[in-house]
Scaffold this motif. Structure first.
Motif, mmCIF file in Angstrom:
data_model
loop_
_atom_site.group_PDB
_atom_site.id
_atom_site.type_symbol
_atom_site.label_atom_id
_atom_site.label_comp_id
_atom_site.label_asym_id
_atom_site.label_seq_id
_atom_site.Cartn_x
_atom_site.Cartn_y
_atom_site.Cartn_z
ATOM 1 N N PRO A 59 0.018 -10.371 2.601
ATOM 2 C CA PRO A 59 0.549 -9.900 1.310
ATOM 3 C C PRO A 59 1.782 -10.661 0.833
ATOM 4 C CG PRO A 59 0.975 -8.296 3.052
ATOM 5 C CD PRO A 59 0.044 -9.309 3.612
ATOM 6 N N ILE B 259 2.148 -13.189 -2.635
ATOM 7 C CA ILE B 259 3.167 -13.147 -3.689
ATOM 8 C C ILE B 259 3.695 -14.553 -3.961
ATOM 9 C CG2 ILE B 259 5.452 -12.267 -4.307
ATOM 10 C CD1 ILE B 259 4.785 -9.785 -2.588
ATOM 11 N N TRP C 268 -0.185 -9.560 -10.172
ATOM 12 C CA TRP C 268 0.635 -8.655 -9.357
ATOM 13 C C TRP C 268 -0.073 -7.338 -9.050
ATOM 14 C CZ3 TRP C 268 4.672 -9.232 -6.330
ATOM 15 C CH2 TRP C 268 5.418 -8.107 -5.954
ATOM 16 N N PRO C 269 -0.615 -6.609 -10.046
ATOM 17 C CA PRO C 269 -1.339 -5.369 -9.708
ATOM 18 C C PRO C 269 -2.563 -5.623 -8.832
ATOM 19 C CG PRO C 269 -0.833 -5.448 -12.049
ATOM 20 C CD PRO C 269 -0.547 -6.795 -11.502
ATOM 21 N N VAL D 161 -1.417 -5.955 -5.250
ATOM 22 C CA VAL D 161 -0.905 -4.653 -4.781
ATOM 23 C C VAL D 161 -2.055 -3.711 -4.452
ATOM 24 C CG1 VAL D 161 0.359 -2.560 -5.459
ATOM 25 C CG2 VAL D 161 1.316 -4.812 -5.972
ATOM 26 N N TRP E 106 -3.798 -4.721 -1.272
ATOM 27 C CA TRP E 106 -2.992 -4.310 -0.125
ATOM 28 C C TRP E 106 -3.125 -2.806 0.125
ATOM 29 C CZ3 TRP E 106 1.649 -1.291 -0.675
ATOM 30 C CH2 TRP E 106 2.314 -1.055 0.533
ATOM 31 N N LEU E 107 -3.095 -2.025 -0.942
ATOM 32 C CA LEU E 107 -3.261 -0.576 -0.808
ATOM 33 C C LEU E 107 -4.602 -0.233 -0.176
ATOM 34 C CD1 LEU E 107 -1.889 0.880 -4.181
ATOM 35 C CD2 LEU E 107 -1.034 1.410 -1.901
ATOM 36 N N VAL F 37 1.128 -0.445 -9.477
ATOM 37 C CA VAL F 37 2.393 -0.959 -8.960
ATOM 38 C C VAL F 37 3.306 0.201 -8.545
ATOM 39 C CG1 VAL F 37 4.460 -2.294 -9.525
ATOM 40 C CG2 VAL F 37 2.211 -3.076 -10.303
ATOM 41 N N GLY G 77 2.007 1.559 -5.357
ATOM 42 C CA GLY G 77 2.314 0.584 -4.317
ATOM 43 C C GLY G 77 3.754 0.710 -3.842
ATOM 44 N N GLY G 78 4.689 0.926 -4.775
ATOM 45 C CA GLY G 78 6.076 1.123 -4.400
ATOM 46 C C GLY G 78 6.281 2.386 -3.581
ATOM 47 N N ARG H 255 3.989 3.836 -1.730
ATOM 48 C CA ARG H 255 3.365 3.581 -0.421
ATOM 49 C C ARG H 255 4.303 2.781 0.480
ATOM 50 N NH1 ARG H 255 1.349 4.508 3.920
ATOM 51 N NH2 ARG H 255 -0.516 3.501 4.728
ATOM 52 N N LEU H 256 4.992 1.812 -0.091
ATOM 53 C CA LEU H 256 5.927 1.010 0.682
ATOM 54 C C LEU H 256 7.075 1.867 1.212
ATOM 55 C CD1 LEU H 256 6.694 -1.811 1.675
ATOM 56 C CD2 LEU H 256 7.885 -2.166 -0.493
#
Length: 283
Positions: free
Chosen positions: A95, A99, A132-133, A136, A139-140, A268, A271-272, A274-275
């Motif tokens: 990931p 980026i 970007w989305p 993300v 990754w999710l 997004v 994703g934030g 989740r992080l």
């Protein structure tokens, strides 16, 4: 003064046209949602990657048509190469590297647009905006309980978007941002936020993904806010490029970007969140 027969016929035709447009909008949305949900819930990540790749390619085509209609094909390819390359790197389990690849690809797309004498910043931004989305959500989907996290993003965004549309139509009232999006109202905005919170609460009860009801409500609120923000942002972009719709791909909705603008921001946001969970924040 009574209406003439011609005026009455025009009123009936207008009402019928609106009803037909709404029916087409609902049917096309249901078909799209069903396909997306089925692919998302498959245990194999590869069909999800294929779906994302096709979606990203279509979004890049629409972006090229909006920003540089005379040379849209070349711009679309440049933007798509950046976004899809990053997506595949992310799929391979890197990931952070994805980026970096996206950032480098966006710069290359901008330089290529500069050579073609069109907006280099628009091309670079388009790659980041679409790519970007995509990385993300990939990754999710591959993370622990990834399907649930992706479903949270989808269902909250769809609920917020649909509620905003319906409440805005039924209640009306003051406009939210008349300069860029004259059809959106504060009542629709409030309806979308409430729908997002209620959807998140219901999903949390069903899945047990969050420990507290207040946590689920906050996730729903933030995701719904992101959804509304994404919708407004795309309206501003369309005004900037002087187009009414991003495309004509989806009947009743315009282009694919018109359908997923809010979802991109919602992804997004999720994703934030989740992080934060991965970093040990209790939610």
């Amino acid at each position: 003064m009574s209406k003439s027969p011609e005026d009455a016929l025009k009123a009936v035709a207008k009402t019928s046209s609106k009803g037909r447009e709404l029916a087409i909008r609902i049917v096309s949305a249901l078909v799209l949602i069903a396909v997306v949900l089925v692919i998302t819930m498959l245990p194999d990540h590869r069909p999800f990657l294929v779906m994302l790749s096709v979606g990203v390619a279509l979004l890049c085509i629409e972006w090229g048509l909006m920003m540089a209609p005379n040379i849209s094909g070349r711009i679309s390819v440049a933007v798509a190469l950046a976004a899809i390359s990053a997506l595949f790197v992310g799929f391979l389990g890197h990931p952070i590297l994805s980026i970096l690849v996206l950032t480098f690809g966006a710069l290359c797309a901008g330089l290529y647009a500069y050579r073609l004498h069109v907006g280099w910043l628009d091309a670079a931004y388009g790659a980041m905006y679409i790519g970007w989305p995509a990385i993300v959500i990939m990754w999710l989907h591959q993370s622990n309980n990834g399907t649930l996290w992706v479903l949270f993003a989808f269902l909250i965004a769809w609920a917020a978007d649909s509620a905003a549309f319906l409440v805005g139509r039924m209640v009306g009232g003051p406009k939210l941002w008349p300069r860029y999006s004259p059809n959106k109202t504060w009542s629709g905005f409030a309806g979308g936020l409430i729908a997002g919170m209620l959807t998140a609460g219901a999903l949390s009860d069903l899945t047990g993904l969050f420990k507290h009801d207040i946590s689920a409500s906050m996730v729903g609120l933030l995701t719904a806010l992101a959804t509304m923000g994404g919708d407004l942002w795309e309206s501003a972009l369309k005004r900037r490029f002087g187009v009414k719709d991003a495309g004509t791909l989806i009947p009743g909705h315009g282009g694919l970007l018109d359908r997923v603008d809010g979802l991109m921001f919602a992804i997004v946001a999720i994703g934030g969140i989740r992080l934060l969970v991965l970093l040990g924040t209790e939610i």
